[in-house]
Design a protein around this motif. Sequence first.
Motif, PDB file in Angstrom:
ATOM      1  N   LEU A   1       0.855  -1.181   0.000  1.00  0.00           N
ATOM      2  CA  LEU A   1       0.000   0.000   0.000  1.00  0.00           C
ATOM      3  C   LEU A   1       0.899   1.244   0.000  1.00  0.00           C
ATOM      4  O   LEU A   1       1.620   1.509   0.957  1.00  0.00           O
ATOM      5  N   TYR A   2       0.849   1.994  -1.094  1.00  0.00           N
ATOM      6  CA  TYR A   2       1.596   3.237  -1.223  1.00  0.00           C
ATOM      7  C   TYR A   2       0.808   4.364  -0.561  1.00  0.00           C
ATOM      8  O   TYR A   2      -0.416   4.408  -0.658  1.00  0.00           O
ATOM      9  N   ARG A   3       1.528   5.309   0.065  1.00  0.00           N
ATOM     10  CA  ARG A   3       0.854   6.474   0.639  1.00  0.00           C
ATOM     11  C   ARG A   3       1.696   7.726   0.399  1.00  0.00           C
ATOM     12  O   ARG A   3       2.914   7.711   0.570  1.00  0.00           O
ATOM     13  N   ARG A   4       1.025   8.786   0.007  1.00  0.00           N
ATOM     14  CA  ARG A   4       1.689  10.058  -0.275  1.00  0.00           C
ATOM     15  C   ARG A   4       1.818  10.868   1.014  1.00  0.00           C
ATOM     16  O   ARG A   4       0.840  11.049   1.749  1.00  0.00           O
ATOM     17  N   ILE A   5       3.023  11.337   1.295  1.00  0.00           N
ATOM     18  CA  ILE A   5       3.290  12.144   2.484  1.00  0.00           C
ATOM     19  C   ILE A   5       3.463  13.597   2.043  1.00  0.00           C
ATOM     20  O   ILE A   5       4.346  13.911   1.227  1.00  0.00           O
ATOM     21  N   THR A   6       2.639  14.479   2.574  1.00  0.00           N
ATOM     22  CA  THR A   6       2.729  15.899   2.219  1.00  0.00           C
ATOM     23  C   THR A   6       3.420  16.728   3.289  1.00  0.00           C
ATOM     24  O   THR A   6       3.903  17.827   3.010  1.00  0.00           O
ATOM     25  N   ASP A   7       3.475  16.223   4.515  1.00  0.00           N
ATOM     26  CA  ASP A   7       4.110  16.962   5.604  1.00  0.00           C
ATOM     27  C   ASP A   7       4.758  15.961   6.557  1.00  0.00           C
ATOM     28  O   ASP A   7       4.068  15.237   7.281  1.00  0.00           O
ATOM     29  N   LYS A   8       6.089  15.927   6.584  1.00  0.00           N
ATOM     30  CA  LYS A   8       6.787  14.961   7.426  1.00  0.00           C
ATOM     31  C   LYS A   8       6.644  15.270   8.911  1.00  0.00           C
ATOM     32  O   LYS A   8       6.921  14.418   9.755  1.00  0.00           O
ATOM     33  N   ALA A   9       6.212  16.494   9.250  1.00  0.00           N
ATOM     34  CA  ALA A   9       6.052  16.860  10.652  1.00  0.00           C
ATOM     35  C   ALA A   9       4.784  16.268  11.259  1.00  0.00           C
ATOM     36  O   ALA A   9       4.641  16.190  12.479  1.00  0.00           O
TER      37      ALA A   9
ATOM     38  N   ARG B   1      -0.998  11.432 -11.689  1.00  0.00           N
ATOM     39  CA  ARG B   1      -1.670  12.573 -12.318  1.00  0.00           C
ATOM     40  C   ARG B   1      -2.746  13.185 -11.426  1.00  0.00           C
ATOM     41  O   ARG B   1      -2.993  14.397 -11.490  1.00  0.00           O
ATOM     42  N   SER B   2      -3.382  12.353 -10.613  1.00  0.00           N
ATOM     43  CA  SER B   2      -4.454  12.862  -9.755  1.00  0.00           C
ATOM     44  C   SER B   2      -3.989  13.171  -8.339  1.00  0.00           C
ATOM     45  O   SER B   2      -4.801  13.567  -7.498  1.00  0.00           O
ATOM     46  N   ASP B   3      -2.697  12.992  -8.060  1.00  0.00           N
ATOM     47  CA  ASP B   3      -2.140  13.258  -6.737  1.00  0.00           C
ATOM     48  C   ASP B   3      -2.941  12.566  -5.634  1.00  0.00           C
ATOM     49  O   ASP B   3      -3.287  13.168  -4.604  1.00  0.00           O
ATOM     50  N   LEU B   4      -3.236  11.283  -5.860  1.00  0.00           N
ATOM     51  CA  LEU B   4      -4.007  10.534  -4.876  1.00  0.00           C
ATOM     52  C   LEU B   4      -3.168  10.227  -3.641  1.00  0.00           C
ATOM     53  O   LEU B   4      -1.937  10.214  -3.697  1.00  0.00           O
ATOM     54  N   ARG B   5      -3.829   9.937  -2.547  1.00  0.00           N
ATOM     55  CA  ARG B   5      -3.115   9.649  -1.303  1.00  0.00           C
ATOM     56  C   ARG B   5      -2.632   8.214  -1.243  1.00  0.00           C
ATOM     57  O   ARG B   5      -1.577   7.924  -0.681  1.00  0.00           O
ATOM     58  N   TYR B   6      -3.398   7.282  -1.833  1.00  0.00           N
ATOM     59  CA  TYR B   6      -3.091   5.861  -1.651  1.00  0.00           C
ATOM     60  C   TYR B   6      -3.143   5.110  -2.986  1.00  0.00           C
ATOM     61  O   TYR B   6      -3.927   5.439  -3.881  1.00  0.00           O
ATOM     62  N   MET B   7      -2.345   4.057  -3.060  1.00  0.00           N
ATOM     63  CA  MET B   7      -2.325   3.195  -4.239  1.00  0.00           C
ATOM     64  C   MET B   7      -1.849   1.810  -3.827  1.00  0.00           C
ATOM     65  O   MET B   7      -0.955   1.663  -2.989  1.00  0.00           O
ATOM     66  N   ARG B   8      -2.438   0.801  -4.439  1.00  0.00           N
ATOM     67  CA  ARG B   8      -1.925  -0.556  -4.280  1.00  0.00           C
ATOM     68  C   ARG B   8      -1.061  -0.866  -5.493  1.00  0.00           C
ATOM     69  O   ARG B   8      -1.480  -0.701  -6.639  1.00  0.00           O
ATOM     70  N   ASN B   9       0.172  -1.313  -5.248  1.00  0.00           N
ATOM     71  CA  ASN B   9       1.049  -1.693  -6.339  1.00  0.00           C
ATOM     72  C   ASN B   9       2.136  -2.607  -5.799  1.00  0.00           C
ATOM     73  O   ASN B   9       2.202  -2.892  -4.598  1.00  0.00           O
ATOM     74  N   TRP B  10       3.020  -3.079  -6.699  1.00  0.00           N
ATOM     75  CA  TRP B  10       4.134  -3.930  -6.314  1.00  0.00           C
ATOM     76  C   TRP B  10       5.322  -3.077  -5.888  1.00  0.00           C
ATOM     77  O   TRP B  10       5.468  -1.932  -6.340  1.00  0.00           O
TER      78      TRP B  10
ATOM     79  N   LYS C   1       5.968  20.017  -5.509  1.00  0.00           N
ATOM     80  CA  LYS C   1       6.175  20.861  -4.334  1.00  0.00           C
ATOM     81  C   LYS C   1       5.293  20.468  -3.157  1.00  0.00           C
ATOM     82  O   LYS C   1       5.643  20.741  -2.004  1.00  0.00           O
ATOM     83  N   ASP C   2       4.156  19.846  -3.407  1.00  0.00           N
ATOM     84  CA  ASP C   2       3.249  19.474  -2.320  1.00  0.00           C
ATOM     85  C   ASP C   2       3.445  18.044  -1.824  1.00  0.00           C
ATOM     86  O   ASP C   2       2.705  17.573  -0.974  1.00  0.00           O
ATOM     87  N   THR C   3       4.433  17.317  -2.381  1.00  0.00           N
ATOM     88  CA  THR C   3       4.704  15.943  -1.961  1.00  0.00           C
ATOM     89  C   THR C   3       6.097  15.858  -1.346  1.00  0.00           C
ATOM     90  O   THR C   3       7.097  16.129  -2.017  1.00  0.00           O
ATOM     91  N   ALA C   4       6.147  15.499  -0.059  1.00  0.00           N
ATOM     92  CA  ALA C   4       7.438  15.346   0.605  1.00  0.00           C
ATOM     93  C   ALA C   4       8.108  14.041   0.187  1.00  0.00           C
ATOM     94  O   ALA C   4       9.305  13.986  -0.075  1.00  0.00           O
ATOM     95  N   GLU C   5       7.314  12.985   0.143  1.00  0.00           N
ATOM     96  CA  GLU C   5       7.818  11.688  -0.310  1.00  0.00           C
ATOM     97  C   GLU C   5       6.648  10.725  -0.443  1.00  0.00           C
ATOM     98  O   GLU C   5       5.518  11.028  -0.049  1.00  0.00           O
ATOM     99  N   VAL C   6       6.931   9.575  -1.009  1.00  0.00           N
ATOM    100  CA  VAL C   6       5.966   8.477  -1.069  1.00  0.00           C
ATOM    101  C   VAL C   6       6.537   7.333  -0.248  1.00  0.00           C
ATOM    102  O   VAL C   6       7.721   7.004  -0.377  1.00  0.00           O
ATOM    103  N   ARG C   7       5.708   6.748   0.595  1.00  0.00           N
ATOM    104  CA  ARG C   7       6.139   5.616   1.408  1.00  0.00           C
ATOM    105  C   ARG C   7       5.270   4.406   1.075  1.00  0.00           C
ATOM    106  O   ARG C   7       4.178   4.541   0.535  1.00  0.00           O
TER     107      ARG C   7
END
Length: 395
Positions: A143-151, A245-254, A269-275
């Motif tokens: 499960l991928y998740r987009r992190i916008t603020d590491k704080a 493209r849609s800047d989604l928060r979550y994704m299932r992938n390998w 600029k709005d994405t700190a990282e993907v975990r």
Amino acid sequence: MTELYSRRSFLAGVLTAGTLSAAAGYVLTRRESVQLTLASGADPTGGRRLLVTMWNELNPGARIELKEVNSSTRDQYETFLRTRADIFNLDVIHIPRFADDGRIVPITPRGELQLLPMVRRLSERPGSDEFWALPFNTDVGMLYRRITDKAVADDKPDLAEVLARAPGEFVGQLRTVGPQTDEAFVINVLEHALAQDEAILEADGTISFSLGQWREAVGPLAAAIKDKKVRTEAGEDYTTRTFQRSDLRYMRNWPRSYPAIDRAERTKKDTAEVRIGALPNGIIGGQSLAVSATSENRDVAEEAIHFLTSPSSQMHLAKYGFAPTSLDAYIDQGLSEELPHLYDIRLAMESARPRPLLERYTEFSQFFADHMRRYLYDGEQLTQRFIEDLQGTLR
């Protein structure tokens, strides 16, 4: 075209990685030249292809021709049978059928391999110290998740929570448009069912034949699709594209997709990282290398397989996004510092489930995909016919 590396620098890198030792003795003793053919699916990362190049650089008298065969997971068995090869790179679901039909011969692993338990179980020859195929790389749903603020505290929801708490913010391989995308669809539906009821598919590959249990396990997914609370795509590539493209928060992938996706998303600029994190019970995948029963150079093919599946080779593949098969890669301090997400992949592997372990898995997959597609998108209810069709693949 500019040469990416010289022969000298290439071999120096191999020496630094400790890979040369896996083949040095063989290089010194080989006298007659042979040509091996390795039949495999495509490698979009280039990592497995580079390992073959390493072998060829070190063993000019026993070169491997990599023949990439265009096939889906479903038709790999029939497609590979039309390909004359010394080594097959098999999806784990096809190993039992190749073995039962006498298409491959056993191989004994070497002592340095410390395979993860589930990886070992899928490739070993029951009741012996031999394997039908040595694991090349493994795979598991993440499960991928987009992190916008590491704080902000990192919320690690599971698949069921994402459906309930993040409407419209999740995308997975939940559509299929034919054989090339059917298997991804089957795996994703199984993972959603497991997120609701882990007894739907046991750790030994035994699947439930309870109609009521299946209706409850896939009901939340059907409701989320109907209410457009999830984004559905056919195949991994379209899923990745929608996530980006849609800047989604979550994704299932390998996990294989993770390095490239994280690099690309960090430029926003709005994405700190993907975990990435483990699913409650992801589905294990992967490929293993087997010696063809028709090969005239079995001893050479075995040596090549030992080299390609060695602990050093696993560390190399990890840098290209592949999930390693052996414990060595997960506990190597240097690699863990470079690739901290390996910890999450190991957690996912320890709770992963195999697809149903059936000789007629291809038929099972087709029935499952057909019934689930009609249920999730055409409004047809799951009936006892669904159970009967699945049970029919046992006979």
